[in-house]
Design a protein around this motif. Sequence first.
Motif, mmCIF file in Angstrom:
data_model
loop_
_atom_site.group_PDB
_atom_site.id
_atom_site.type_symbol
_atom_site.label_atom_id
_atom_site.label_comp_id
_atom_site.label_asym_id
_atom_site.label_seq_id
_atom_site.Cartn_x
_atom_site.Cartn_y
_atom_site.Cartn_z
ATOM 1 N N LYS A 79 47.122 -11.731 9.825
ATOM 2 C CA LYS A 79 46.632 -10.643 8.976
ATOM 3 C C LYS A 79 46.564 -9.304 9.694
ATOM 4 N N ASP A 80 46.504 -9.337 11.028
ATOM 5 C CA ASP A 80 46.371 -8.080 11.757
ATOM 6 C C ASP A 80 47.007 -8.197 13.137
ATOM 7 N N ILE A 81 47.725 -7.159 13.519
ATOM 8 C CA ILE A 81 48.281 -7.001 14.867
ATOM 9 C C ILE A 81 47.802 -5.643 15.357
ATOM 10 N N LEU A 82 47.159 -5.601 16.521
ATOM 11 C CA LEU A 82 46.658 -4.326 17.009
ATOM 12 C C LEU A 82 47.790 -3.442 17.526
ATOM 13 N N ILE A 83 48.608 -3.991 18.436
ATOM 14 C CA ILE A 83 49.709 -3.229 19.024
ATOM 15 C C ILE A 83 50.986 -4.067 18.974
ATOM 16 N N ALA A 84 52.046 -3.474 18.467
ATOM 17 C CA ALA A 84 53.365 -4.110 18.466
ATOM 18 C C ALA A 84 54.256 -3.374 19.459
ATOM 19 N N CYS A 85 54.896 -4.118 20.348
ATOM 20 C CA CYS A 85 55.772 -3.537 21.363
ATOM 21 C C CYS A 85 57.207 -3.900 21.017
ATOM 22 N N VAL A 86 58.040 -2.882 20.815
ATOM 23 C CA VAL A 86 59.396 -3.124 20.308
ATOM 24 C C VAL A 86 60.398 -2.239 21.041
ATOM 25 N N ASP A 87 61.687 -2.541 20.827
ATOM 26 C CA ASP A 87 62.723 -1.675 21.389
ATOM 27 C C ASP A 87 62.915 -0.461 20.480
ATOM 28 N N GLY A 88 63.936 0.314 20.742
ATOM 29 C CA GLY A 88 64.108 1.570 20.015
ATOM 30 C C GLY A 88 64.933 1.477 18.751
ATOM 31 N N LEU A 89 65.054 0.296 18.173
ATOM 32 C CA LEU A 89 65.855 0.111 16.966
ATOM 33 C C LEU A 89 65.387 1.037 15.849
ATOM 34 N N SER A 174 54.789 7.403 23.573
ATOM 35 C CA SER A 174 53.633 7.849 24.367
ATOM 36 C C SER A 174 52.328 7.151 24.005
ATOM 37 N N LEU A 175 52.379 6.181 23.134
ATOM 38 C CA LEU A 175 51.161 5.502 22.683
ATOM 39 C C LEU A 175 50.348 4.941 23.851
ATOM 40 N N TYR A 176 51.025 4.408 24.860
ATOM 41 C CA TYR A 176 50.328 3.706 25.949
ATOM 42 C C TYR A 176 49.439 4.613 26.796
ATOM 43 N N PHE A 177 49.641 5.922 26.716
ATOM 44 C CA PHE A 177 48.824 6.830 27.536
ATOM 45 C C PHE A 177 47.347 6.819 27.146
ATOM 46 N N GLN A 178 47.038 6.363 25.946
ATOM 47 C CA GLN A 178 45.640 6.370 25.514
ATOM 48 C C GLN A 178 44.861 5.160 26.032
ATOM 49 N N TYR A 179 45.553 4.275 26.763
ATOM 50 C CA TYR A 179 44.901 3.064 27.259
ATOM 51 C C TYR A 179 44.763 3.076 28.772
ATOM 52 N N PRO A 180 43.804 2.299 29.306
ATOM 53 C CA PRO A 180 43.673 2.173 30.759
ATOM 54 C C PRO A 180 44.848 1.390 31.341
ATOM 55 N N GLU A 181 44.950 1.415 32.658
ATOM 56 C CA GLU A 181 46.104 0.868 33.359
ATOM 57 C C GLU A 181 46.381 -0.591 33.008
ATOM 58 N N SER A 182 45.342 -1.399 32.890
ATOM 59 C CA SER A 182 45.546 -2.827 32.631
ATOM 60 C C SER A 182 46.263 -3.080 31.314
ATOM 61 N N TYR A 188 53.829 -1.051 27.681
ATOM 62 C CA TYR A 188 54.815 0.033 27.708
ATOM 63 C C TYR A 188 56.256 -0.461 27.775
ATOM 64 N N THR A 189 56.441 -1.758 28.004
ATOM 65 C CA THR A 189 57.787 -2.351 27.938
ATOM 66 C C THR A 189 57.717 -3.653 27.149
ATOM 67 N N THR A 190 58.893 -4.171 26.804
ATOM 68 C CA THR A 190 58.984 -5.484 26.164
ATOM 69 C C THR A 190 59.309 -6.562 27.198
ATOM 70 N N ASN A 191 58.936 -6.319 28.458
ATOM 71 C CA ASN A 191 59.257 -7.258 29.531
ATOM 72 C C ASN A 191 58.742 -8.665 29.266
ATOM 73 N N ALA A 192 57.600 -8.783 28.606
ATOM 74 C CA ALA A 192 57.022 -10.109 28.366
ATOM 75 C C ALA A 192 57.965 -10.991 27.545
ATOM 76 N N VAL A 193 58.538 -10.424 26.485
ATOM 77 C CA VAL A 193 59.452 -11.222 25.662
ATOM 78 C C VAL A 193 60.827 -11.313 26.316
ATOM 79 N N GLU A 194 61.205 -10.307 27.098
ATOM 80 C CA GLU A 194 62.479 -10.389 27.813
ATOM 81 C C GLU A 194 62.448 -11.495 28.859
#
Length: 259
Positions: A79-89, A174-182, A188-194
């Motif tokens: 029902k809810d996803i807070l942040i979706a990380c995607v490529d530039g499609l 630039s969305l990731y700039f509003q969050y702390p480093e962790s 900021y990348t899709t490395n997890a799914v890659e």
Amino acid sequence: MRFNEWRCRPLAEVYPIVWLDAIHYKVKESGRYVSKAIYTILGLDLEGQKELLGLYISENEGANYWLSVLTDLHNRGVKDILIACVDGLTGFPEAIASIYPQTETQLCVIHQIRNSMKYVASKHQKAFMADLKPVYRAATKLEAEVALDELEAKWGTQYPIVITSWRKKWDNLSLYFQYPESIRKAIYTTNAVEAVHRQFRKLTKSKGAFPNENSLLKLLYAGILNATEKWTMPVNNWSLALSQFAIHFEGRLDSKLDI
């Protein structure tokens, strides 16, 4: 659990982070081999554990098909996803917003960099990258925007298509700039799914093509079972990240975290 049961299983209501990406394979169809896109959706649940939410297959990667994938996730209980990380499609953020209007969409910065460098002459690439790093490695969004202005002042005349792309996609890049480093490192990348796709490639590297879609999906499912056996620990500093999510996304996690 068999593959068809797995792909239709109910899912959790909320995922703080979901990564979405596609990988391509050759599959025999009507006597000839065609390229098929495997759509992979990796989620991070409220315990900080990775979970592969689904595998889907289509003839090519496109925002319209991603829309059907997201609809399926919704129908299976998400029902809810807070942040979706995607490529530039093109059209991807809009497809997500149509199903999950509250979801923040972060475009993969690494994909953006790779695509940018395709348009930069080889003799300029080292210097261009040196000037681009202050944009995506900035401490704040304001610093990043100053660096982007400087990048444009130096390279905008030679490579306007690159600068225009960064400007056009900036809100989602630039969305990731509003969050702390962790949290930044996770989104900021899709490395997890890659990383999942790298496991897929290890499984399929000896096969040039597949006789049908089912044989491909079943092999990848076997890879999923192997990969998930290693996902035994939550991501680093997850308790801190979750508390920050609860503040940033006020009210959206309250019922799940007993707040």
